[in-house]
Scaffold this active site. Structure first.
Site, short mmCIF file in Angstrom:
data_model
loop_
_atom_site.label_atom_id
_atom_site.label_comp_id
_atom_site.label_asym_id
_atom_site.label_seq_id
_atom_site.Cartn_x
_atom_site.Cartn_y
_atom_site.Cartn_z
N ASP A 35 0.89 -1.18 0.14
CA ASP A 35 0.02 0.12 -0.15
C ASP A 35 0.88 1.18 0.11
O ASP A 35 1.37 1.63 1.05
CB ASP A 35 -0.99 0.13 1.41
CG ASP A 35 -1.72 1.30 1.44
OD1 ASP A 35 -1.68 2.26 0.64
OD2 ASP A 35 -2.33 1.19 2.58
N LYS A 56 2.75 11.13 -3.35
CA LYS A 56 1.65 10.56 -4.47
C LYS A 56 0.80 11.51 -4.88
O LYS A 56 0.23 11.16 -5.95
CB LYS A 56 0.86 9.71 -3.38
CG LYS A 56 -0.24 8.77 -4.04
CD LYS A 56 -0.75 7.92 -2.82
CE LYS A 56 -1.91 6.94 -3.14
NZ LYS A 56 -2.38 5.98 -2.07
N GLU A 114 -7.32 0.25 -4.48
CA GLU A 114 -7.35 0.40 -2.84
C GLU A 114 -8.57 -0.24 -2.36
O GLU A 114 -8.42 -0.91 -1.32
CB GLU A 114 -7.16 1.77 -2.10
CG GLU A 114 -5.56 2.03 -2.42
CD GLU A 114 -5.03 3.74 -2.42
OE1 GLU A 114 -6.21 4.29 -1.98
OE2 GLU A 114 -4.14 4.07 -2.77
N ASP A 118 -13.01 5.61 2.95
CA ASP A 118 -11.50 5.68 3.42
C ASP A 118 -11.17 7.09 4.11
O ASP A 118 -11.11 8.00 3.12
CB ASP A 118 -10.92 5.15 2.27
CG ASP A 118 -9.37 5.23 2.26
OD1 ASP A 118 -8.91 5.72 3.31
OD2 ASP A 118 -8.62 4.80 1.41
#
Ligand code: AMP
Length: 652
Positions: free
Chosen positions: A23, A100, A200, A224
């Site tokens: 991840d 990211k 994800e 999330d």
């Protein structure tokens, strides 16, 4: 191409090689594997405790001052993870976080958000991908991510005492092709074969075992809430007999909403309670940071308790506060009850619920159509978050697994499936090698990436590099290397009769359509005039499995060298283009520039020309940066004079 059946059990997987799931997160990254003995996925913990590796890279200040004085820069050490995190405050320019957010992004994409980052993002003022400058070195987000991946790989190898060469990496469901490709490239650069990039929310659902064994179609919501971002994804799982595919049917979210906002709400609450809202306190970074950390401590404490009590002692910060400030204020009272916390953060939870409603609307579903709700991200431990979500859907949420680890655990399960441990044979309809075309600098530009499910299609727009260019050569290649000569050439054709236009104006769309039989149709179309040309190729023709394997192996062993060659060629191409524009600029604008200024531009141009054939991409970028910086004020002046010219003779 026919169905490729890969019997991974029989494939050459070295002894003691473990396939892991990663991840690669904005704030933290994790690596996990399926333990053969228990058959369960586990996150790798370095000291037996912490599975989170902060996604932060710190570049130690280079070498000794004497070497710098002598004009020789020594590369400092690169540190990744929790140690790097300590430099966020003391050395922000050399400490890179949230990479990211920059993956696969051009400068235009992040413009306006530069202040969010404490480090320098290079302003190319173009569609080029962003770069990050640390001292005189320039890094792409791919390189920085690869450093994080390398750290994870090394950590896993140390703990498992085995080689980690193959991985599955997760990305947000909303990542586009460029962002997915960037993640793949980062893996390659870290010496990893990226077996698959998965979403994800799909990984989180896999971790809870909501997967292909389903006999009925299921609809899942994955909520999330991490440290800095919020995502909601609605997934549909088709039953096993229909392929057991996860389909993302809607996503929504807020890229600047997360647990950090809950901390900020507590800080504001305390400031108000202590009548400190306007005080200088917040101007001092280290003091406000201490308050923020206390707030996070309070938030976490309140997940399991009803009252948080603490004090902020001035004496601890005595050297940083003025005497008058200390005299005017007693020590701060940092108390907060669960009720108070819930009331000051309800609006944040409400904001996430607005996103949830929008996602459901896009999916054309009611809340009661959702079968399972999966909670991901550390901030979903907050009881009021869980309760609001459960009440909204009218169902219990899935929260048994550690919400920080759930994505990595799912990636590990996917990796295990691909390793053939959960099914003996994997039937895949995929392209074994990437397909793309040659672009400027003899570089490979991938259009359909390896492992794409077929049939598939993809298109990308290109333009001309010379004024009045009427032909465009399209060379089609297959392979994973960055420079086309290292790949396999499949075909070449020319798009003729492009109407003459200035460089950069024609829009040539190249589309690749790969059908179920493995025939690739390549079409080039100039969109302004509509002229087009196409060709059919058979990518797999004459290629044995062993050759495919060798091509893959070469791409990983040469990843670093390839990346360097690509970076140098890209820098060179860019420098040539900038030199051309600068030359044009000087010709047209002699009138508004002083002799000194012209000489200055010339000398910067010469400096750039001198390094054009260098193999040091940083040197080329440095000279490019200097030329850009030098000419920027003139560009503004030209704009003003053009405006004035346009206004002349116009009555207002
Ligand atoms: P992630 O990005 O998924 O690692 O989430 C990190 C966020 O979760 C941070 O804002 C943490 O403060 C928050 N967090 C971690 N543990 C808890 C907890 N027990 N209660 C509330 N928030 C938490």
């Amino acid at each position: 191409m026919a169905r490729i059946s890969i019997n991974i059990k029989e494939a050459k997987i070295e002894k003691r090689e473990i396939i892991c799931g990663i991840d690669l997160g904005t704030t933290n990254s994790l690596i996990a594997f399926v333990n053969k003995e228990t058959g369960k996925a586990e996150c790798i913990k370095e000291d037996g405790k912490n599975s989170l590796v902060p996604s932060i890279v710190h570049f130690e200040k280079s070498g000794s001052p004497f070497r710098e004085l002598a004009g020789k820069q020594e590369q400092g050490k690169i540190i990744v993870g929790s140690i790097a995190k300590q430099f966020l405050i003391t050395d922000p320019q050399r400490t890179i976080y949230s990479v990211k957010r920059l993956m696969g992004k051009s400068y235009k994409d992040v413009s306006g958000k530069e202040n969010y980052f404490g480090y320098k993002i290079i302003d190319e003022d173009e569609d080029k991908l962003v770069k990050i400058r640390v001292d005189n070195k320039f890094y792409s987000p791919i390189e920085l991510s690869s450093l994080i991946l390398k750290e994870l790989k090394e950590r896993a190898e140390k703990v498992l005492n085995a080689a980690v060469k193959k991985v599955v990496i997760t990305v947000p469901a909303y990542f586009n092709d460029a962002q997915r490709q960037a993640t793949r490239d980062a893996g390659k650069l870290a010496g990893l074969e990226v077996l698959r990039i998965i979403n994800e929310p799909t990984a989180a659902s896999l971790a809870y075992g909501i997967d292909t064994k389903a006999t009925q179609e299921k609809t899942i919501a994955v909520y999330d809430l991490g440290g800095g971002t919020f995502d909601i994804s609605i997934l549909k799982i088709h039953p096993e007999n229909e392929g057991g595919i996860f389909e993302v049917i809607a996503t929504n979210g807020d890229t600047f909403l997360g647990g950090d906002d809950f901390d900020r709400a507590i800080v504001d609450f305390w400031l108000q309670k202590n009548n400190l809202a306007e005080e200088k306190l917040l101007e001092d970074k280290s003091l406000s940071q201490s308050l923020r950390l206390k707030a996070e401590e309070a938030k976490i404490f309140l997940s399991n308790n009803n009252q948080f009590e603490s004090q902020f002692c001035h004496a601890e910060h005595f050297d940083k506060l003025s005497t008058s400030f200390i005299e005017a204020h007693p020590d701060l009272n940092l108390n907060i009850s669960k009720k108070e916390f819930e009331s000051i953060t309800q609006h944040l939870i409400e904001k996430t619920m607005q996103c949830v409603k929008r996602a459901l609307k896009d999916a054309k579903l009611d809340a009661n159509a959702i079968d399972n709700i999966v909670m991901v991200g550390g901030a979903t431990r907050i009881p009021s978050v869980k309760k609001t979500v459960a009440d909204f859907f009218g169902k219990e949420v899935y929260d048994d697994l550690n919400p920080d680890e759930v994505v990595a655990l799912g990636a590990a399960i996917q990796a295990d499936i691909l390793a053939g441990n959960q099914k003996d044979i994997l039937l895949l309809d995929v392209t074994p090698l990437s397909l793309g075309i040659e672009t400027m600098g003899e570089l490979m530009d991938v259009i359909i990436s390896r492992n794409s499910k077929i049939p598939t299609s993809a298109a990308r727009q290109y333009t001309t590099s010379k004024d009045g260019q009427v032909n465009m050569k399209i060379a089609v290649y297959q392979g994973e290397r960055d420079v086309v000569k290292d790949n396999r050439k499949l075909a070449e054709f020319t798009l003729n009769n492009i109407p003459p236009m200035p460089a950069g104006l024609p829009k040539v769309e190249i589309s690749f359509i790969l059908n179920a039989d493995g025939i690739l149709k390549v079409r080039a179309k100039e969109l302004r005039s509509g002229i087009e040309q196409s060709i059919d190729v058979k990518p797999q023709y004459g290629l044995t499995d062993a050759e495919v394997e060798k091509m893959l192996f070469d791409s990983i062993t040469h990843a670093k060298e390839d990346m360097n060659i690509r970076a140098v060629l890209e820098a060179k191409t860019e420098a040539q283009q900038v030199l051309q524009s600068a030359e044009k600029f000087l010709k047209i604008n002699t009138a508004i520039l002083s002799e000194e200024e012209i000489a200055g531009v010339r000398s910067h141009m010469n400096a750039l020309e001198e390094v054009l054939n260098s193999t040091d991409k940083d040197l080329i970028h440095l000279k490019l940066d200097e030329l850009n910086e030098f000419t920027q004020p003139f560009a503004h002046r030209v704009m003003d004079s053009v405006m004035l010219e346009a206004m002349k003779g116009k009555k207002i």
